[in-house]
Scaffold this motif. Structure first.
Motif, PDB file in Angstrom:
ATOM      1  N   ASP A  88       0.803  -1.214   0.000  1.00 39.36           N
ATOM      2  CA  ASP A  88       0.000   0.000   0.000  1.00 39.36           C
ATOM      3  C   ASP A  88       0.848   1.282   0.000  1.00 39.36           C
ATOM      4  N   LEU A  89       2.162   1.132  -0.080  1.00 41.10           N
ATOM      5  CA  LEU A  89       3.056   2.283  -0.068  1.00 41.10           C
ATOM      6  C   LEU A  89       3.039   2.983  -1.428  1.00 41.10           C
ATOM      7  N   ALA A  90       2.696   4.276  -1.431  1.00 40.22           N
ATOM      8  CA  ALA A  90       2.659   5.046  -2.675  1.00 40.22           C
ATOM      9  C   ALA A  90       4.099   5.350  -3.098  1.00 40.22           C
ATOM     10  N   LEU A  91       4.527   4.730  -4.180  1.00 38.02           N
ATOM     11  CA  LEU A  91       5.897   4.913  -4.661  1.00 38.02           C
ATOM     12  C   LEU A  91       5.889   5.704  -5.954  1.00 38.02           C
ATOM     13  N   GLU A  92       6.535   6.873  -5.919  1.00 36.44           N
ATOM     14  CA  GLU A  92       6.664   7.678  -7.123  1.00 36.44           C
ATOM     15  C   GLU A  92       7.995   8.412  -7.070  1.00 36.44           C
ATOM     16  N   PRO A  93       8.646   8.562  -8.215  1.00 31.48           N
ATOM     17  CA  PRO A  93       9.936   9.252  -8.241  1.00 31.48           C
ATOM     18  C   PRO A  93       9.840  10.643  -7.603  1.00 31.48           C
ATOM     19  N   GLY A  94      10.833  10.974  -6.778  1.00 34.63           N
ATOM     20  CA  GLY A  94      10.873  12.259  -6.104  1.00 34.63           C
ATOM     21  C   GLY A  94      10.300  12.231  -4.698  1.00 34.63           C
ATOM     22  N   ARG A  95       9.594  11.165  -4.347  1.00 32.93           N
ATOM     23  CA  ARG A  95       9.007  11.052  -3.003  1.00 32.93           C
ATOM     24  C   ARG A  95      10.088  10.625  -2.006  1.00 32.93           C
ATOM     25  N   GLN A  96      10.015  11.187  -0.820  1.00 33.71           N
ATOM     26  CA  GLN A  96      10.944  10.802   0.236  1.00 33.71           C
ATOM     27  C   GLN A  96      10.248   9.826   1.173  1.00 33.71           C
ATOM     28  N   LEU A  97      11.003   8.815   1.599  1.00 29.22           N
ATOM     29  CA  LEU A  97      10.485   7.818   2.530  1.00 29.22           C
ATOM     30  C   LEU A  97      11.387   7.765   3.753  1.00 29.22           C
ATOM     31  N   GLU A  98      10.784   7.580   4.912  1.00 24.70           N
ATOM     32  CA  GLU A  98      11.574   7.380   6.127  1.00 24.70           C
ATOM     33  C   GLU A  98      11.678   5.877   6.343  1.00 24.70           C
ATOM     34  N   VAL A  99      12.896   5.378   6.446  1.00 20.08           N
ATOM     35  CA  VAL A  99      13.116   3.944   6.647  1.00 20.08           C
ATOM     36  C   VAL A  99      13.825   3.728   7.978  1.00 20.08           C
ATOM     37  N   ASP A 100      13.634   2.557   8.537  1.00 16.25           N
ATOM     38  CA  ASP A 100      14.196   2.196   9.840  1.00 16.25           C
ATOM     39  C   ASP A 100      14.672   0.748   9.772  1.00 16.25           C
ATOM     40  N   PRO A 101      15.796   0.506   9.070  1.00 15.74           N
ATOM     41  CA  PRO A 101      16.245  -0.871   8.861  1.00 15.74           C
ATOM     42  C   PRO A 101      16.749  -1.567  10.131  1.00 15.74           C
ATOM     43  N   ASN A 102      17.250  -0.802  11.097  1.00 17.90           N
ATOM     44  CA  ASN A 102      17.837  -1.409  12.297  1.00 17.90           C
ATOM     45  C   ASN A 102      17.140  -0.978  13.574  1.00 17.90           C
ATOM     46  N   GLU A 103      15.823  -0.795  13.511  1.00 16.22           N
ATOM     47  CA  GLU A 103      15.053  -0.418  14.700  1.00 16.22           C
ATOM     48  C   GLU A 103      15.705   0.729  15.467  1.00 16.22           C
TER      49      GLU A 103
END
Length: 151
Positions: A88-103
């Motif tokens: 359900d993640l809206a993915l489009e070029p130019g969008r910024q996402l916050e990720v948390d790979p290591n908790e």
């Protein structure tokens, strides 16, 4: 005349531009930027530009990537399978996402490219590898308490 030096608290108005004239940041007219010179609260090239300026002075400086956000590093660009991300993640070029790979180690990535199978993410700062031009006006210099005592 009061000159900005290490340890001083300064108040500046600034506009940051790219070589093509695009403005990427500016201090709001009613809220100048305050920082302590030497505390690494701003990028090194900006801080170096303020050192030696006189209160009331204006200047334009060009800051190279090494004195700004560093070079663009290809190892921070990664292509991954789209199926690894929430559907359900809206993915489009130019969008910024916050990720948390290591908790607990959150950081922002930029979506560079999207296909049916893959997504290319870039963890570089958006201004990495760019030469930055700043118009700076030094509004106020407050000498640190240590410097006042030394004079």
């Amino acid at each position: 005349m009061i000159r900005a030096d290490q340890g001083d608290i300064v108040k500046v108005h600034y506009t940051g531009r790219l070589n093509d004239g695009t403005v990427f940041d500016a201090s709001p007219a009613d809220r100048p930027l305050h920082f302590i010179v030497g505390r690494k609260e701003v990028i090194p090239g900006f801080e170096e530009a303020v050192i030696g300026m006189y209160q009331g002075g204006k200047k334009t400086v060009t800051v190279n990537p090494e004195q700004a956000y560093g070079p663009h590093r290809t190892e921070l660009v990664e292509e991954m399978k789209r199926s690894l991300l929430p559907a359900d993640l809206a993915l489009e070029p130019g969008r910024q996402l916050e990720v948390d790979p290591n908790e607990g180690e959150k950081f922002v990535v930029l979506v560079k490219e999207v296909s049916d199978e893959t997504v290319t993410l870039d963890a570089n700062h958006p201004l990495a590898g760019r030469e930055l031009i700043f118009d700076i006006e030094l509004l106020e210099v407050k000498k640190s308490e240590n410097k006042k005592a030394a004079h």
